[in-house]
Design a protein around this motif. Structure first.
Motif, PDB file in Angstrom:
ATOM      1  N   LEU A   1       0.830  -1.196   0.000  1.00 53.93           N
ATOM      2  CA  LEU A   1       0.000   0.000   0.000  1.00 53.93           C
ATOM      3  C   LEU A   1       0.872   1.256   0.000  1.00 53.93           C
ATOM      4  CD1 LEU A   1      -3.118   0.016   0.069  1.00 53.93           C
ATOM      5  CD2 LEU A   1      -2.981   0.518   2.516  1.00 53.93           C
TER       6      LEU A   1
ATOM      7  N   GLU B   1       2.613   1.715  -3.492  1.00 61.09           N
ATOM      8  CA  GLU B   1       1.702   2.111  -4.561  1.00 61.09           C
ATOM      9  C   GLU B   1       1.114   3.502  -4.351  1.00 61.09           C
ATOM     10  OE1 GLU B   1      -1.201  -0.973  -4.681  1.00 61.09           O
ATOM     11  OE2 GLU B   1       0.092  -2.396  -5.752  1.00 61.09           O
ATOM     12  N   ASN B   2       1.211   4.027  -3.122  1.00 58.93           N
ATOM     13  CA  ASN B   2       0.625   5.336  -2.816  1.00 58.93           C
ATOM     14  C   ASN B   2       1.599   6.174  -1.987  1.00 58.93           C
ATOM     15  OD1 ASN B   2      -2.460   4.773  -3.601  1.00 58.93           O
ATOM     16  ND2 ASN B   2      -1.696   2.997  -2.463  1.00 58.93           N
TER      17      ASN B   2
ATOM     18  N   ASP C   1      -8.399   0.943   3.722  1.00 56.63           N
ATOM     19  CA  ASP C   1      -8.630   0.783   2.286  1.00 56.63           C
ATOM     20  C   ASP C   1      -9.505   1.910   1.738  1.00 56.63           C
ATOM     21  OD1 ASP C   1      -8.757  -1.043  -0.231  1.00 56.63           O
ATOM     22  OD2 ASP C   1     -10.861  -0.646   0.249  1.00 56.63           O
ATOM     23  N   LYS C   2     -10.531   2.282   2.468  1.00 55.93           N
ATOM     24  CA  LYS C   2     -11.412   3.357   2.013  1.00 55.93           C
ATOM     25  C   LYS C   2     -10.661   4.681   1.929  1.00 55.93           C
ATOM     26  CE  LYS C   2     -15.859   1.421   3.418  1.00 55.93           C
ATOM     27  NZ  LYS C   2     -16.404   1.415   2.038  1.00 55.93           N
TER      28      LYS C   2
ATOM     29  N   ASN D   1      -7.834   4.151  -1.184  1.00 55.92           N
ATOM     30  CA  ASN D   1      -8.281   3.842  -2.545  1.00 55.92           C
ATOM     31  C   ASN D   1      -9.450   4.695  -3.033  1.00 55.92           C
ATOM     32  OD1 ASN D   1      -6.347   1.793  -3.001  1.00 55.92           O
ATOM     33  ND2 ASN D   1      -7.565   0.355  -1.799  1.00 55.92           N
ATOM     34  N   GLU D   2     -10.102   5.436  -2.146  1.00 58.70           N
ATOM     35  CA  GLU D   2     -11.203   6.288  -2.584  1.00 58.70           C
ATOM     36  C   GLU D   2     -10.845   7.768  -2.529  1.00 58.70           C
ATOM     37  OE1 GLU D   2     -14.885   5.327  -0.717  1.00 58.70           O
ATOM     38  OE2 GLU D   2     -14.615   3.160  -0.937  1.00 58.70           O
TER      39      GLU D   2
END
Length: 550
Positions: A141, A144-145, A203-204, A207-208
């Motif tokens: 995570l 990737e971010n 995750d929210k 990824n959002e």
């Protein structure tokens, strides 16, 4: 060897002990659900919980009050005589789980079962993941971010695992200083739904962020510190050796008891914080499930959290547990013990959060202190956060399932992971929105014009308990300015509508505007003439954009 107090002069509880290197099997263990109907019933059960017991028992829900359900597992060799003893004491009970080992296997989804257990590298949000797969997921995570996610190792455990905090934050804050929220889970190893819920929230956020203006608002104004597994040693042990292990993996302490030498491992980390340490609801017996440790912050996990929060102050502290569906407020060390802002700030926000949670699937949570709703317990992390660190909002959330006659307790089926995570996220959004409204909102000022004179509390950061700022005493002036700005925006595109033929190529219809405010503070921003800021327009379209006010 620990120094034992006066109450420890009695022999340690008699218990059967097992080789911790061998995987524990719970075949034919029973979960007995008991309802005490009298003081005599309650006293008998409390004696079994606190004192020596002739049976091998594990209390999932300790005895608290008359009518409150008590969950306790009993070994197969003790089950028959234990049930007979309950009958002799005229206790109401039922066998909620007849074979605990089978219930443990049924906790997994039918399509995952054995293959999933053999592949620890597989990570899914709707599964109970192993520690190694969670750790790998966190690093992935971050890679990737990189603009959103930072991994912080705040400590190392007894078995040299990393205590990993995930910091998530955006880069487009409306103020120079952001507020922070802390969320941890997995302090008790067997409460698997807690880490799973924290990972869904994580995750929210990540990824959002790019597609959800509400998430953008949360991350641009809040730094989130999420510790998905506070007790990685214990959590890993529940996956590899003993599903029902609760404590951390502090090396065993041994002592002779009559003709035997007893060695017991682990400390209950949620009794190890320095808030009335060792005074109530915890044990000085290393073999007890609530053993508080030799001293406050004796454990590397609790000490790491303490030191991190001292260096990185937060406005909200949330720790996830299971089970019972309770939203617990400090203080839990004694009944009817409350912070000064219990009724004015902590409880009202908790009620709003649980109301939002309830709207999604109808799940009901009770709100109050742990001591009032359950049992007294000293040394808890949320009490320390509020009482010692003075974090304005501190909560302990006991997740699904509710303590009902047919619930599976800690063994919540995997099919309930997503609903639990999603409804808890709705509650966390209420907390985040309040943190922005209370601690970020008062700091924002227009950059191109002098602010209109207001009361002193509107010119500085509002302390808790938070009250909605009142409108200025010059509403006519504000209305004129807002109207003028609205008219200028409306007239500009309307000048292009002189001929019908040109109406098909107007730029305005090509832009889809979602007329929604993503915070309760939008009206406040509009009153204070902040609608000229592009970021405010994105977050407060309903209040600020003229096309939304037709």
């Amino acid at each position: 060897m620990i120094v034992k107090g006066q109450e420890d002069l009695e022999p340690w509880q008699f218990r059967r002990h097992y080789d911790e290197a061998i995987q524990r099997n719970y075949r034919d263990y029973k979960l007995i659900r008991i309802t005490p109907r009298s003081e005599e019933n309650l006293d008998y059960l409390k004696d079994l919980f606190h004192s020596q017991s002739p049976y091998e028992l594990d209390f999932w829900q300790p005895p608290t009050h008359i009518g409150g359900l008590v969950d306790v597992t009993v070994a197969p060799q003790d089950a028959e005589i234990f049930v007979r003893d309950l009958d002799n004491h005229q206790l109401d009970y039922l066998v909620a789980i007849n074979d605990l080992e089978q219930a443990i296997k049924s906790e997994r989804s039918q399509d995952a079962s054995i293959d999933y257990m053999q592949d620890p590298s597989e990570f899914r949000l709707d599964k109970y993941n192993t520690w190694s797969s969670i750790e790998e997921h966190l690093y992935k995570l971050r890679d990737e971010n990189p603009d959103l996610v930072t991994l912080i190792e705040i400590g190392r455990t007894h078995e040299n695992r990393s205590v990993l905090v995930v910091k998530v934050g955006g880069q487009r804050a409306l103020t120079p200083e952001k507020v922070s929220i802390w969320v941890d889970a997995g302090i008790h190893a067997r409460e698997w739904i807690a880490p799973a819920t924290a990972l869904i929230a994580l995750d929210k956020l990540v990824n959002e962020y790019k597609r959800d203006p509400e998430i953008q608002n949360f991350l641009d104004n809040i730094d989130w510190y999420i510790l998905p597994v506070m007790n990685p040693d214990g959590y890993d042990y529940t996956h590899s050796k003993n599903r029902m292990w609760r404590k951390n993996r502090r090396p065993a302490q041994c002592k002779k008891n009559y003709f035997h030498t007893i060695c017991c491992s682990g400390v209950d980390l949620n009794r190890n914080f320095d808030w009335f340490f060792g005074s109530s609801g915890s044990s000085s017996d290393p073999c007890h499930e609530t053993y508080h440790g030799p001293s406050a912050f004796s454990e590397p996990e609790s000490r790491a959290v303490k030191e991190f929060l001292e260096k990185n102050p937060v406005k909200a502290f949330i720790t996830l547990h299971s089970y019972s569906q309770l939203w617990l407020i400090p203080y839990g060390h004694r009944k009817r013990s409350y912070p000064q802002d219990y009724s004015t700030a902590l409880r009202p926000l908790a009620l709003r959060a649980t109301k939002a949670l309830n709207k999604l699937y109808g799940t009901k949570y009770a709100v109050g202190t742990g001591a009032d709703l359950m049992y007294e317990a000293s040394g808890a992390s949320h009490d320390y956060a509020k009482g010692t660190l003075h974090i304005p909002y501190a909560y302990l959330i006991e997740l699904r399932p509710k303590s009902t006659m047919f619930a599976n307790g800690f063994l919540l089926p995997e099919k309930e992971i997503r609903p639990t995570g999603e409804e808890t996220w709705e509650a966390l959004k209420i907390i985040a929105d309040e943190m922005i409204g209370q601690f970020v909102q008062p700091k924002i000022r227009p950059s191109t014009e002098k602010p209109i004179a207001t009361t002193e509390t509107q010119a500085t950061e509002t302390p808790y308990p938070y009250t909605e700022p009142t409108a200025p005493t010059t509403p006519k002036r504000l209305a004129v300015k807002t109207t003028r700005r609205t008219e200028e925006r409306v007239v500009e595109p309307s000048s292009t509508t002189a001929s019908p033929s040109s109406s098909t190529i107007l730029p305005a219809p090509q832009k889809v505007v979602k007329c929604k405010d993503y915070g309760s503070y939008c009206k406040w921003w509009k009153i204070h003439n902040l609608c000229d800021k592009e970021r405010v327009q994105q977050l407060c379209a309903l209040s600020c954009l003229p096309e939304c006010q037709i």
